[in-house]
Write a protein that holds these residues in place. Sequence first.
Motif, PDB file in Angstrom:
ATOM      1  N   ALA A 157       1.080  -1.383  -0.333  1.00  0.00           N
ATOM      2  CA  ALA A 157       0.166   0.024  -0.134  1.00  0.00           C
ATOM      3  C   ALA A 157       0.931   1.069   0.067  1.00  0.00           C
ATOM      4  CB  ALA A 157      -0.699   0.084   1.104  1.00  0.00           C
ATOM      5  N   THR A 158       1.967   1.283   0.501  1.00  0.00           N
ATOM      6  CA  THR A 158       3.337   2.097   0.038  1.00  0.00           C
ATOM      7  C   THR A 158       4.169   2.200  -1.380  1.00  0.00           C
ATOM      8  OG1 THR A 158       4.483   0.864   2.159  1.00  0.00           O
ATOM      9  CG2 THR A 158       3.114   2.763   3.087  1.00  0.00           C
ATOM     10  N   PRO A 159       4.446   3.237  -1.116  1.00  0.00           N
ATOM     11  CA  PRO A 159       5.225   3.016  -2.765  1.00  0.00           C
ATOM     12  C   PRO A 159       6.598   2.625  -1.928  1.00  0.00           C
ATOM     13  CG  PRO A 159       4.812   5.106  -2.242  1.00  0.00           C
ATOM     14  CD  PRO A 159       4.379   4.372  -0.659  1.00  0.00           C
ATOM     15  N   ILE A 160       7.049   1.375  -3.186  1.00  0.00           N
ATOM     16  CA  ILE A 160       7.996   0.765  -3.016  1.00  0.00           C
ATOM     17  C   ILE A 160       9.158   1.398  -4.221  1.00  0.00           C
ATOM     18  CG2 ILE A 160       9.251  -1.471  -3.008  1.00  0.00           C
ATOM     19  CD1 ILE A 160       6.629  -2.583  -1.737  1.00  0.00           C
ATOM     20  N   LEU A 161      10.436   1.452  -4.034  1.00  0.00           N
ATOM     21  CA  LEU A 161      11.624   1.653  -4.970  1.00  0.00           C
ATOM     22  C   LEU A 161      11.973   0.428  -5.811  1.00  0.00           C
ATOM     23  CD1 LEU A 161      12.376   5.349  -4.534  1.00  0.00           C
ATOM     24  CD2 LEU A 161      10.391   5.014  -5.127  1.00  0.00           C
ATOM     25  N   TRP A 162      12.197  -0.101  -7.061  1.00  0.00           N
ATOM     26  CA  TRP A 162      12.629  -1.714  -7.087  1.00  0.00           C
ATOM     27  C   TRP A 162      13.376  -1.503  -7.441  1.00  0.00           C
ATOM     28  CZ3 TRP A 162      10.443  -5.830  -3.658  1.00  0.00           C
ATOM     29  CH2 TRP A 162       9.286  -5.130  -3.736  1.00  0.00           C
ATOM     30  N   ASP A 163      14.713  -1.658  -6.842  1.00  0.00           N
ATOM     31  CA  ASP A 163      16.406  -2.374  -7.988  1.00  0.00           C
ATOM     32  C   ASP A 163      15.925  -1.544  -8.692  1.00  0.00           C
ATOM     33  OD1 ASP A 163      16.248  -5.398  -8.294  1.00  0.00           O
ATOM     34  OD2 ASP A 163      14.476  -4.664  -9.296  1.00  0.00           O
ATOM     35  N   VAL A 164      17.000  -0.177  -7.579  1.00  0.00           N
ATOM     36  CA  VAL A 164      17.476   1.277  -7.301  1.00  0.00           C
ATOM     37  C   VAL A 164      18.563   1.588  -7.673  1.00  0.00           C
ATOM     38  CG1 VAL A 164      15.005   2.230  -7.695  1.00  0.00           C
ATOM     39  CG2 VAL A 164      17.241   2.583  -5.951  1.00  0.00           C
ATOM     40  N   PRO A 165      19.494   2.604  -8.630  1.00  0.00           N
ATOM     41  CA  PRO A 165      20.871   1.975  -8.424  1.00  0.00           C
ATOM     42  C   PRO A 165      21.400   3.358  -7.277  1.00  0.00           C
ATOM     43  CG  PRO A 165      20.339   4.028 -10.166  1.00  0.00           C
ATOM     44  CD  PRO A 165      18.737   3.233  -9.028  1.00  0.00           C
ATOM     45  N   ASP A 166      22.348   2.891  -6.354  1.00  0.00           N
ATOM     46  CA  ASP A 166      22.757   3.826  -5.072  1.00  0.00           C
ATOM     47  C   ASP A 166      21.755   3.944  -4.214  1.00  0.00           C
ATOM     48  OD1 ASP A 166      24.641   5.292  -3.263  1.00  0.00           O
ATOM     49  OD2 ASP A 166      24.420   6.720  -5.107  1.00  0.00           O
ATOM     50  N   VAL A 167      21.342   2.805  -4.035  1.00  0.00           N
ATOM     51  CA  VAL A 167      19.397   3.030  -2.750  1.00  0.00           C
ATOM     52  C   VAL A 167      20.092   3.215  -1.771  1.00  0.00           C
ATOM     53  CG1 VAL A 167      19.652   0.749  -1.734  1.00  0.00           C
ATOM     54  CG2 VAL A 167      17.683   1.516  -1.790  1.00  0.00           C
ATOM     55  N   ARG A 168      21.975   3.651  -1.126  1.00  0.00           N
ATOM     56  CA  ARG A 168      21.663   3.692   0.340  1.00  0.00           C
ATOM     57  C   ARG A 168      21.403   5.682   0.004  1.00  0.00           C
ATOM     58  NH1 ARG A 168      25.020   1.282   4.681  1.00  0.00           N
ATOM     59  NH2 ARG A 168      25.303  -0.946   4.052  1.00  0.00           N
ATOM     60  N   ARG A 169      21.965   6.161  -1.084  1.00  0.00           N
ATOM     61  CA  ARG A 169      22.051   7.785  -1.286  1.00  0.00           C
ATOM     62  C   ARG A 169      20.392   7.736  -1.070  1.00  0.00           C
ATOM     63  NH1 ARG A 169      21.770  11.527  -5.068  1.00  0.00           N
ATOM     64  NH2 ARG A 169      21.072  10.078  -6.807  1.00  0.00           N
ATOM     65  N   VAL A 170      20.103   6.992  -1.588  1.00  0.00           N
ATOM     66  CA  VAL A 170      18.315   6.684  -2.038  1.00  0.00           C
ATOM     67  C   VAL A 170      17.353   7.482  -0.900  1.00  0.00           C
ATOM     68  CG1 VAL A 170      16.246   6.666  -3.384  1.00  0.00           C
ATOM     69  CG2 VAL A 170      18.457   6.599  -4.989  1.00  0.00           C
ATOM     70  N   ARG A 171      17.671   6.057  -0.207  1.00  0.00           N
ATOM     71  CA  ARG A 171      17.491   6.696   1.825  1.00  0.00           C
ATOM     72  C   ARG A 171      18.043   7.199   1.946  1.00  0.00           C
ATOM     73  NH1 ARG A 171      20.521   2.811   5.165  1.00  0.00           N
ATOM     74  NH2 ARG A 171      22.039   4.543   5.050  1.00  0.00           N
ATOM     75  N   ASP A 172      19.260   8.095   1.967  1.00  0.00           N
ATOM     76  CA  ASP A 172      19.591   8.915   2.678  1.00  0.00           C
ATOM     77  C   ASP A 172      18.922  10.558   2.767  1.00  0.00           C
ATOM     78  OD1 ASP A 172      21.155   7.238   4.347  1.00  0.00           O
ATOM     79  OD2 ASP A 172      22.691   7.877   3.536  1.00  0.00           O
ATOM     80  N   LEU A 173      18.363  10.579   1.255  1.00  0.00           N
ATOM     81  CA  LEU A 173      18.016  11.892   0.998  1.00  0.00           C
ATOM     82  C   LEU A 173      16.328  12.188   1.643  1.00  0.00           C
ATOM     83  CD1 LEU A 173      18.773  11.352  -3.051  1.00  0.00           C
ATOM     84  CD2 LEU A 173      19.097  13.214  -1.412  1.00  0.00           C
ATOM     85  N   ILE A 174      15.603  10.709   1.375  1.00  0.00           N
ATOM     86  CA  ILE A 174      14.376  10.253   1.705  1.00  0.00           C
ATOM     87  C   ILE A 174      14.865  11.028   3.050  1.00  0.00           C
ATOM     88  CG2 ILE A 174      12.892   8.928   1.832  1.00  0.00           C
ATOM     89  CD1 ILE A 174      13.078   7.961  -0.711  1.00  0.00           C
ATOM     90  N   ALA A 175      15.462   9.887   3.777  1.00  0.00           N
ATOM     91  CA  ALA A 175      15.566  10.030   5.945  1.00  0.00           C
ATOM     92  C   ALA A 175      15.582  12.049   5.624  1.00  0.00           C
ATOM     93  CB  ALA A 175      16.311   9.284   5.737  1.00  0.00           C
ATOM     94  N   HIS A 176      16.766  12.674   5.223  1.00  0.00           N
ATOM     95  CA  HIS A 176      16.857  13.557   5.573  1.00  0.00           C
ATOM     96  C   HIS A 176      15.657  14.430   5.082  1.00  0.00           C
ATOM     97  CE1 HIS A 176      19.338  17.679   5.886  1.00  0.00           C
ATOM     98  NE2 HIS A 176      18.777  17.731   4.992  1.00  0.00           N
ATOM     99  N   ALA A 177      14.719  14.335   3.851  1.00  0.00           N
ATOM    100  CA  ALA A 177      13.783  15.683   3.423  1.00  0.00           C
ATOM    101  C   ALA A 177      12.367  15.339   4.737  1.00  0.00           C
ATOM    102  CB  ALA A 177      13.222  14.261   1.842  1.00  0.00           C
TER     103      ALA A 177
END
Length: 182
Positions: A157-177
């Motif tokens: 029911a919540t979004p999932i970003l499947w198989d993205v490059p540099d997943v840690r960077r994306v996680r950190d961007l989201i956590a910071h936001a």
Amino acid sequence: MESYLLPGERILWEGAPLRHRLFRTADVVLVPFSIVWCGFAIFWLIGVLGDGESMFALFGIPFVFIGVYLVVGRFVVRAMASRRAAYTVTDGRVVVRGGLTGRRLTTAYLRALPPPVIAERPDGSGSLAFGAFPGVGDVFAGDRRNGWRLWSDEPSATPILWDVPDVRRVRDLIAHAQAQPA
């Protein structure tokens, strides 16, 4: 994706799946279930047709179609949806474009989502979910509006970003936001 932005919203990251994996965790249970369902439906339909009961055959045909979808069709739907998927993370939302046509748009406000979690591969790519990745039981979860997620190309029911490059960077961007004051 610029046309989907809200006034004052800015893009932090955009991407798409690197891989188009067809099998997910829930398939460990769903594949045997779907084979049994389809096998029984076909066996029953052949038995009814052998007895000359055409009225019962009409009743069994939808069950065969459901079985074929469960065995093969849902993987075709998942592959098509994965190839059309595009992800955008803004300073306020996660926007997922996808579905069979690539026109379905799903958005979620970052502040309303649980913290992001990742499943990372050795090359740094991976998948990102919010709170937790969907489990086997989640494909049978649903509500009146959405029904079972078993039929869907997306098991959460919540979004999932499947198989993205540099997943840690994306996680950190989201956590910071998510941590920024409103």
